[in-house]
Design a protein around this motif. Structure first.
Motif, short mmCIF file in Angstrom:
data_model
loop_
_atom_site.label_atom_id
_atom_site.label_comp_id
_atom_site.label_asym_id
_atom_site.label_seq_id
_atom_site.Cartn_x
_atom_site.Cartn_y
_atom_site.Cartn_z
N GLY A 178 0.74 -1.19 -0.02
CA GLY A 178 0.01 0.00 0.06
C GLY A 178 0.87 1.27 0.10
O GLY A 178 0.45 2.20 0.24
N VAL A 179 1.92 1.27 -0.41
CA VAL A 179 2.75 2.30 -0.43
C VAL A 179 2.41 3.23 -1.73
O VAL A 179 2.68 2.63 -2.75
CB VAL A 179 4.29 2.07 -0.32
N GLU A 180 2.14 4.36 -1.45
CA GLU A 180 1.61 5.13 -2.62
C GLU A 180 2.74 6.04 -3.18
O GLU A 180 2.40 6.58 -4.43
CB GLU A 180 0.53 5.99 -1.88
N ASN A 181 3.54 6.57 -2.44
CA ASN A 181 4.48 7.24 -2.95
C ASN A 181 6.00 6.75 -3.27
O ASN A 181 6.91 6.75 -2.27
CB ASN A 181 4.78 8.61 -2.08
N ILE A 182 6.23 6.39 -4.34
CA ILE A 182 7.55 5.56 -4.51
C ILE A 182 8.16 6.27 -5.76
O ILE A 182 7.61 6.44 -6.73
CB ILE A 182 7.22 4.07 -4.88
#
Length: 148
Positions: A119-123
């Motif tokens: 669920g990491v959104e900012n990569i």
């Protein structure tokens, strides 16, 4: 994580010689969003395997030399990655941005997918143009920053 919002920005570096643009972008975004950074230097051991195999097949290296050189190169790359992350930590400290850094020896595509699945959104990912085909297949949550 709280709710569906990631509490940190993730920057993945893959090249020790061309990462400044990506780091500057991540620092700016971290300052604007008041989020800490997680910076990972990803070393893909299979890329080194391929290089060593190519050198062996073209007659440049015997099997014993190949293993020795491969271990030496991997050790040097780890040390270089650690130096870069030390510099990243200094720049983040100067900017007042909390940061966590790691060196990981992983295949890039499955590693990225594992972050997306969590669920990491900012990569943000930085690397050579040879990674473009892989990056084009990734989730829109992954921002590709090719080397300049």
């Amino acid at each position: 994580m709280t709710g569906s919002k990631t509490q940190f920005l993730l920057l993945i570096l893959t090249n020790p010689y061309a990462y400044e643009t990506a780091l500057d972008k991540a620092l700016t975004q971290a300052q604007q969003t008041h989020r800490p950074l997680k910076v990972v230097f990803a070393i893909d051991p299979e890329d080194l395997d391929t290089l060593m195999r190519d050198l062996g097949e073209s007659g440049w290296l015997g099997i014993g030399s190949r293993r020795s050189l491969q271990e030496s190169m991997l050790g040097g790359y780890r040390a270089l990655a650690a130096d870069i992350l030390e510099s990243v930590e200094s720049q983040c400290a100067e900017a007042g941005i909390p940061v966590e850094t790691h060196v990981e020896e992983v295949r890039l595509q499955p590693y990225l997918q594992s972050w997306i699945d969590r669920g990491v959104e900012n990569i943000m990912v930085n690397g050579s143009h040879s990674l473009t085909p892989i990056m084009e297949k990734m989730s829109p949550s992954v921002e590709w920053i090719p080397e300049e």
